[in-house]
Design a protein around this motif. Structure first.
Motif, PDB file in Angstrom:
ATOM      1  N   ASP A  51       0.670  -0.911   0.354  1.00 36.48           N
ATOM      2  CA  ASP A  51       0.065   0.394   0.696  1.00 36.48           C
ATOM      3  C   ASP A  51       0.549   0.759   0.438  1.00 36.48           C
ATOM      4  N   LEU A  52       0.904   2.221  -1.207  1.00 34.56           N
ATOM      5  CA  LEU A  52       1.803   3.065  -0.794  1.00 34.56           C
ATOM      6  C   LEU A  52       1.979   4.404  -0.235  1.00 34.56           C
ATOM      7  N   THR A  53       0.095   4.730  -0.840  1.00 33.51           N
ATOM      8  CA  THR A  53       1.008   5.729   0.411  1.00 33.51           C
ATOM      9  C   THR A  53       0.296   5.323   2.242  1.00 33.51           C
ATOM     10  N   PHE A  54       0.708   4.102   2.389  1.00 35.27           N
ATOM     11  CA  PHE A  54       1.147   3.642   3.946  1.00 35.27           C
ATOM     12  C   PHE A  54       2.477   3.426   4.131  1.00 35.27           C
ATOM     13  N   LEU A  55       3.315   3.367   3.055  1.00 34.14           N
ATOM     14  CA  LEU A  55       4.271   3.096   2.874  1.00 34.14           C
ATOM     15  C   LEU A  55       5.012   4.057   3.117  1.00 34.14           C
ATOM     16  N   ARG A  56       4.396   5.710   2.196  1.00 31.86           N
ATOM     17  CA  ARG A  56       5.084   7.226   2.212  1.00 31.86           C
ATOM     18  C   ARG A  56       4.894   7.724   3.530  1.00 31.86           C
ATOM     19  N   ARG A  57       3.478   6.986   4.102  1.00 38.14           N
ATOM     20  CA  ARG A  57       3.643   8.155   5.659  1.00 38.14           C
ATOM     21  C   ARG A  57       4.278   6.939   6.460  1.00 38.14           C
ATOM     22  N   GLU A  58       4.202   5.967   6.632  1.00 36.88           N
ATOM     23  CA  GLU A  58       5.154   4.872   7.123  1.00 36.88           C
ATOM     24  C   GLU A  58       6.875   5.813   6.622  1.00 36.88           C
ATOM     25  N   TRP A  59       7.076   6.134   6.296  1.00 36.37           N
ATOM     26  CA  TRP A  59       8.679   7.264   5.699  1.00 36.37           C
ATOM     27  C   TRP A  59       8.502   8.229   6.058  1.00 36.37           C
ATOM     28  N   MET A  60       7.555   8.856   6.145  1.00 36.94           N
ATOM     29  CA  MET A  60       7.782  10.251   6.959  1.00 36.94           C
ATOM     30  C   MET A  60       7.341  10.018   8.407  1.00 36.94           C
ATOM     31  N   VAL A  61       6.782   9.293   8.794  1.00 34.60           N
ATOM     32  CA  VAL A  61       6.981   8.980  10.282  1.00 34.60           C
ATOM     33  C   VAL A  61       7.921   8.374  10.507  1.00 34.60           C
ATOM     34  N   GLU A  62       9.050   8.108   9.749  1.00 33.64           N
ATOM     35  CA  GLU A  62      10.364   7.344  10.027  1.00 33.64           C
ATOM     36  C   GLU A  62      10.857   8.904  10.478  1.00 33.64           C
ATOM     37  N   ARG A  63      11.560   9.550   9.772  1.00 31.20           N
ATOM     38  CA  ARG A  63      11.691  10.920   9.301  1.00 31.20           C
ATOM     39  C   ARG A  63      11.451  11.761  10.007  1.00 31.20           C
ATOM     40  N   LEU A  64      10.229  11.545  11.158  1.00 31.70           N
ATOM     41  CA  LEU A  64       9.496  12.522  12.027  1.00 31.70           C
ATOM     42  C   LEU A  64      10.794  12.546  12.973  1.00 31.70           C
ATOM     43  N   GLY A  65      10.513  10.841  13.192  1.00 38.45           N
ATOM     44  CA  GLY A  65      11.023   9.768  14.441  1.00 38.45           C
ATOM     45  C   GLY A  65      12.896  10.379  14.281  1.00 38.45           C
ATOM     46  N   TRP A  66      13.252   9.966  13.586  1.00 36.74           N
ATOM     47  CA  TRP A  66      14.786  10.541  13.298  1.00 36.74           C
ATOM     48  C   TRP A  66      14.645  12.311  13.827  1.00 36.74           C
ATOM     49  N   GLY A  67      14.625  12.593  13.726  1.00 33.88           N
ATOM     50  CA  GLY A  67      14.066  14.047  14.385  1.00 33.88           C
ATOM     51  C   GLY A  67      13.786  14.515  15.643  1.00 33.88           C
ATOM     52  N   ALA A  68      13.302  13.421  15.998  1.00 35.12           N
ATOM     53  CA  ALA A  68      12.987  13.454  17.820  1.00 35.12           C
ATOM     54  C   ALA A  68      13.923  13.074  18.502  1.00 35.12           C
ATOM     55  N   MET A  69      14.942  11.668  17.300  1.00 28.92           N
ATOM     56  CA  MET A  69      15.981  11.294  18.321  1.00 28.92           C
ATOM     57  C   MET A  69      17.015  11.787  18.377  1.00 28.92           C
ATOM     58  N   LEU A  70      16.995  12.348  17.582  1.00 25.92           N
ATOM     59  CA  LEU A  70      18.247  13.773  17.501  1.00 25.92           C
ATOM     60  C   LEU A  70      17.851  15.168  18.118  1.00 25.92           C
ATOM     61  N   VAL A  71      16.817  15.461  18.696  1.00 27.13           N
ATOM     62  CA  VAL A  71      16.252  16.149  19.318  1.00 27.13           C
ATOM     63  C   VAL A  71      16.989  15.751  21.212  1.00 27.13           C
ATOM     64  N   LEU A  72      16.696  14.778  21.069  1.00 27.66           N
ATOM     65  CA  LEU A  72      16.988  13.805  22.325  1.00 27.66           C
ATOM     66  C   LEU A  72      18.161  14.060  23.059  1.00 27.66           C
ATOM     67  N   ILE A  73      18.631  13.528  21.880  1.00 22.34           N
ATOM     68  CA  ILE A  73      19.780  13.070  21.547  1.00 22.34           C
ATOM     69  C   ILE A  73      21.202  14.188  22.243  1.00 22.34           C
ATOM     70  N   VAL A  74      20.946  15.877  21.275  1.00 21.77           N
ATOM     71  CA  VAL A  74      21.240  16.431  21.701  1.00 21.77           C
ATOM     72  C   VAL A  74      20.869  16.983  23.196  1.00 21.77           C
ATOM     73  N   VAL A  75      19.392  17.157  23.137  1.00 20.42           N
ATOM     74  CA  VAL A  75      18.547  17.866  24.779  1.00 20.42           C
ATOM     75  C   VAL A  75      19.061  17.000  26.363  1.00 20.42           C
ATOM     76  N   ALA A  76      19.391  15.291  25.559  1.00 26.15           N
ATOM     77  CA  ALA A  76      20.340  14.733  26.757  1.00 26.15           C
ATOM     78  C   ALA A  76      21.859  14.889  27.025  1.00 26.15           C
ATOM     79  N   ALA A  77      22.592  15.227  26.227  1.00 25.63           N
ATOM     80  CA  ALA A  77      23.948  15.751  26.475  1.00 25.63           C
ATOM     81  C   ALA A  77      23.989  17.419  26.568  1.00 25.63           C
ATOM     82  N   LEU A  78      23.036  17.829  26.592  1.00 24.05           N
ATOM     83  CA  LEU A  78      22.999  19.163  27.425  1.00 24.05           C
ATOM     84  C   LEU A  78      22.888  18.871  28.392  1.00 24.05           C
ATOM     85  N   GLY A  79      21.810  18.469  29.333  1.00 24.59           N
ATOM     86  CA  GLY A  79      22.430  17.956  30.450  1.00 24.59           C
ATOM     87  C   GLY A  79      20.685  17.653  30.988  1.00 24.59           C
ATOM     88  N   LEU A  80      19.080  17.723  30.531  1.00 20.16           N
ATOM     89  CA  LEU A  80      18.115  17.548  30.461  1.00 20.16           C
ATOM     90  C   LEU A  80      17.651  16.785  31.370  1.00 20.16           C
TER      91      LEU A  80
END
Lengths: 90, 167
Positions: free
Chosen positions: B13-42
């Motif tokens: 299901d291409l629509t689902f796949l595309r949405r899944e890839w977008m969610v994945e990319r958003l997840g990666w962004g969230a992970m990066l934010v988490l890592i930066v914030v953890a490195a800063l000491g939150l």
């Protein structure tokens, strides 16, 4: 800060060490390799956790390790030379 | 067998796949934010977490980490100015409110006596000389959530420490 740095340092070090040890054919693990793997896992756990048994610590470490893995895979996709160096030419 | 226009009969299901890839990319962004914030000491141990509490008269100055993780030891550095030293001793008290939910692992230097009262536990520490005294207390938080309490000198100034303990 040191949680993140520790996880990254251990990940990169293990990558380097396993790459240098030449064990590319991981499919042919002998019992000795298994023992080595188990003991290394124990040592790594001690280094990563120390005396900190909080869930937050574990979650942050996991995110850092997975993040490092993703960065590696993205780099491998975009730089064939990097892929050859890290994975070996197969 | 269902009729399918796709000769390979893939059930993608291409629509689902595309949405899944977008969610994945958003997840990666969230992970990066988490890592930066953890490195800063939150989540403890970094510039965001380091805090400094001073008493009104300036005699007491406490360095502590605002963000802690349960079971992870943290060091509270207490600097007592010469105004707080009486007869070569510092009488440091820690309120019961602070001790409820945190264990004091060690007090460096080892206090010569420890007494308990209604307000808290008092540590008597010997001081050499008349310069400022530095006392290091190792604390292990045992309960999750906001945690705080007072710490001060007997008959003198006090400071309020507040932490947030992550699970």
């Amino acid at each position: 800060m040191d949680m993140v740095l520790r996880a990254l340092a251990i990940y990169l070090f293990l990558l380097l060490i396993f790459r240098l040890s030449g064990s590319r054919t991981m499919a042919q693990t002998t019992p000795f390799d298994l023992v080595l793997l188990l003991i290394i896992a124990e040592a790594v756990q001690q280094a990563l956790l120390g005396d900190d048994f909080s869930v937050t610590n574990a979650l942050v470490l996991i995110v850092v390790l997975i993040g490092a893995d993703i960065v590696m895979s993205v780099l491998k996709e975009h730089m064939p030379l990097f892929e050859k160096v890290v994975d070996g030419s197969r | 067998m269902t009729e399918s226009s796709d000769p390979l009969e893939l059930r993608s299901d291409l629509t689902f796949l595309r949405r899944e890839w977008m969610v994945e990319r958003l997840g990666w962004g969230a992970m990066l934010v988490l890592i930066v914030v953890a490195a800063l000491g939150l989540f403890g141990g970094g510039p965001l977490s380091r805090s400094d509490a001073r008493s009104e008269d300036g005699v007491l100055r406490v360095d502590y980490n605002r963000f802690l993780r349960v079971t992870a030891h943290t060091q509270v550095g207490i600097e007592v100015g010469s105004g707080g030293v009486e007869d070569g001793q510092v009488q440091l008290w820690v309120s019961h409110e602070y001790l409820h939910g945190a264990d004091i692992e060690s007090v460096l230097p080892e206090p010569s006596s420890e007494t308990t009262s209604a307000e808290g536990i008092t540590f008597t520490i010997d001081v050499e000389g008349t310069a400022a005294a530095v006392i290091v207390v190792e604390v292990e938080p045992t309960s999750i959530g906001p945690h705080g309490g007072d710490l001060g000198l007997v008959g003198g100034s006090s400071v309020h420490l507040s932490h947030f303990v992550y699970p």
